[in-house]
Design an enzyme around this catalytic site. Structure first.
Site: not given
Ligand code: ATP
Ligand code: HSE
Length: 311
Positions: A128, A184
Site C-alpha cells: 500500500e 487513494t
C-alpha cells in the site's frame, strides 16, 4: 524453475466509520499472483502483467513487499512475478491490497517462511506504500484473512475476524468511466487532521453499532453502523452520487450502504427484504445523472488469500 500461485479477493474498506480499521473481502473480483524462482544468486525481479500497472518492483504493490522481505531476511533470488489483475484499479475495491496479499502469500509458500497471517498483513502493507504512499492495513487484512475484519493494532499488527451472525449479500456500484490518478493518495489528503468531539462521538457510536450488529445479528444495528460523519463527508467530491444512491438503497430496504474504501465504488448490503433490482436500476440512473457509468456487481463475502494447489 519452481513457481507458486496465490489468489486474493477484492475488498471494501472503511466499513461505516471504520476508516483504516474495518474491511470486508468479497467475491466481486480477484487477483492472481504467480512467483517463479529463476535462480538463487541475484536479487532482480521481473514483473509481467495483463494490466497497466507499474513494472518497477518498488512501485508495484505486489513486488515491493517481496523486495522488503528479501532485504529483511537476506534472501537472494531472481524472480519472475506475474500479476494477473482481475480487480479493477483505483476504484476502491482493494486492488493494490489484494495483489500485495497474494504476492506475499505466494512468496511465503515458495520460500517456506511460515509467516503468520498477521506477518503476511505486515509485509503486504508495504504494497500500500507502493500504491498510495501510506501503509493502510484494512484492505490487505481483509484480503489475507477473508470475511469482515477489524485491524485493532498496527504495531504490532493485530487483526480480529468479526463473527457474522447475519447473512447478507453485496451489491457494488463500480464506476467504469472514472479514473483518478493516485486516487487513494489524493483521498487520504482530503481527510481532516482534526475533528469535532461530537463527530468523533457519533462515529464511535456508529462503529459500536456496526460491530454489535454483525455479532448479535441485528439488522437495524448494522444499518445504523454503516454511517460516517468524517471521512465520507470530506471525500464527497470524489463520489457526488453517493448520498442519493444511499437514499435509494434504504428506500428499497437494503440493510445499509457506505462508500467502498476510498471510493469511488459504493457498497450496499442486502438481504431477502431488499429489492436489489430497483436499487440497481435507480442507482445506475443516479450515476448517469452525474455523467458516471456504473456497473452493478453482485457478490458475497469471500474467504482469505489462498495458494493454488497444483493438480
Ligand atoms: N499490483 C497492483 N495492483 C493495482 N494497482 C497497483 C498495483 N501496483 C501499483 N498499483 C497502482 O496503485 C494505484 C491503485 O491503488 P489505489 O490505492 O489508488 O486504489 P485501489 O487499491 O485500486 O483501491 P482502494 O481505494 O480500495 O485502495 C494505481 O495507480 C496503480 O497503478
Ligand atoms: N482506509 C483506506 C482504504 C483505501 O481503500 C483509505 O480510505 O484511504
Amino acid at each position: 524453475m519452481e513457481c507458486k500461485k496465490a489468489r486474493a479477493y477484492s475488498s471494501s474498506a472503511n466499513l461505516g466509520s471504520g476508516f483504516d480499521i474495518l474491511s470486508m473481502a468479497h467475491t466481486a473480483f480477484f487477483d492472481t499472483i504467480e512467483i517463479c524462482v529463476e535462480n538463487k544468486n541475484s536479487g532482480d525481479i521481473v514483473i509481467e502483467s495483463n494490466s497497466n500497472i507499474p513494472l518497477e518492483p518498488t512501485k508495484n504493490s505486489a513486488t515491493y513487499p517481496i523486495v522488503r522481505i528479501m532485504e529483511e531476511r537476506g534472501i537472494k533470488a531472481s524472480l519472475r512475478v506475474k500479476v494477473i489483475k482481475g480487480i479493477p484499479e483505483g476504484l476502491g475495491l482493494g486492488s493494490s491490497g489484494a495483489s500485495a496479499a497474494a504476492a506475499v502469500m505466494a512468496f511465503n509458500n515458495l520460500f517456506k517462511l511460515n509467516l503468520s497471517k498477521e506477518e503476511v498483513v505486515r509485509y503486504a502493507m508495504y504494497g500500500e506504500i507502493a500504491s498510495s504512499g501510506s501503509p493502510h492495513p484494512d484492505n490487505v487484512a481483509a484480503s489475507v484473512f477473508g470475511g469482515v475484519v477489524s485491524v485493532v493494532s498496527v504495531n504490532p499488527v493485530k487483526v480480529v475476524e468479526i463473527p457474522l451472525n447475519y447473512s447478507f449479500n453485496i451489491l457494488l456500484f463500480v464506476p467504469l468511466n472514472v479514473h483518478i490518478e493516485e486516487k487513494t493518495k489524493k483521498a487520504r489528503e482530503m481527510v481532516p487532521k482534526t475533528v469535532k468531539l461530537s463527530e468523533y462521538i457519533n462515529n464511535s457510536r456508529y462503529m459500536s453499532s456496526l460491530l454489535i450488529g454483525f455479532v448479535k445479528g441485528e439488522r437495524d444495528l448494522i444499518r445504523l453502523g454503516l454511517n460516517d460523519e468524517i471521512v465520507e463527508k470530506a471525500r464527497l467530491p470524489l463520489f457526488p452520487y453517493y448520498p442519493k444512491i444511499k437514499q435509494i438503497a434504504i428506500k428499497y430496504d437494503a440493510i445499509g450502504s457506505c462508500v467502498s474504501g476510498a471510493g469511488p465504488s459504493i457498497l450496499v448490503l442486502t438481504d431477502k427484504m431488499t429489492d436489489e433490482n430497483k436499487i440497481a436500476e435507480e442507482g445506475t440512473k443516479t450515476c448517469n445523472e452525474f455523467n458516471v457509468e456504473c456497473k452493478v456487481i453482485k457478490a458475497k463475502i469471500a474467504g482469505g488469500v489462498e495458494v493454488e494447489r497444483r493438480n
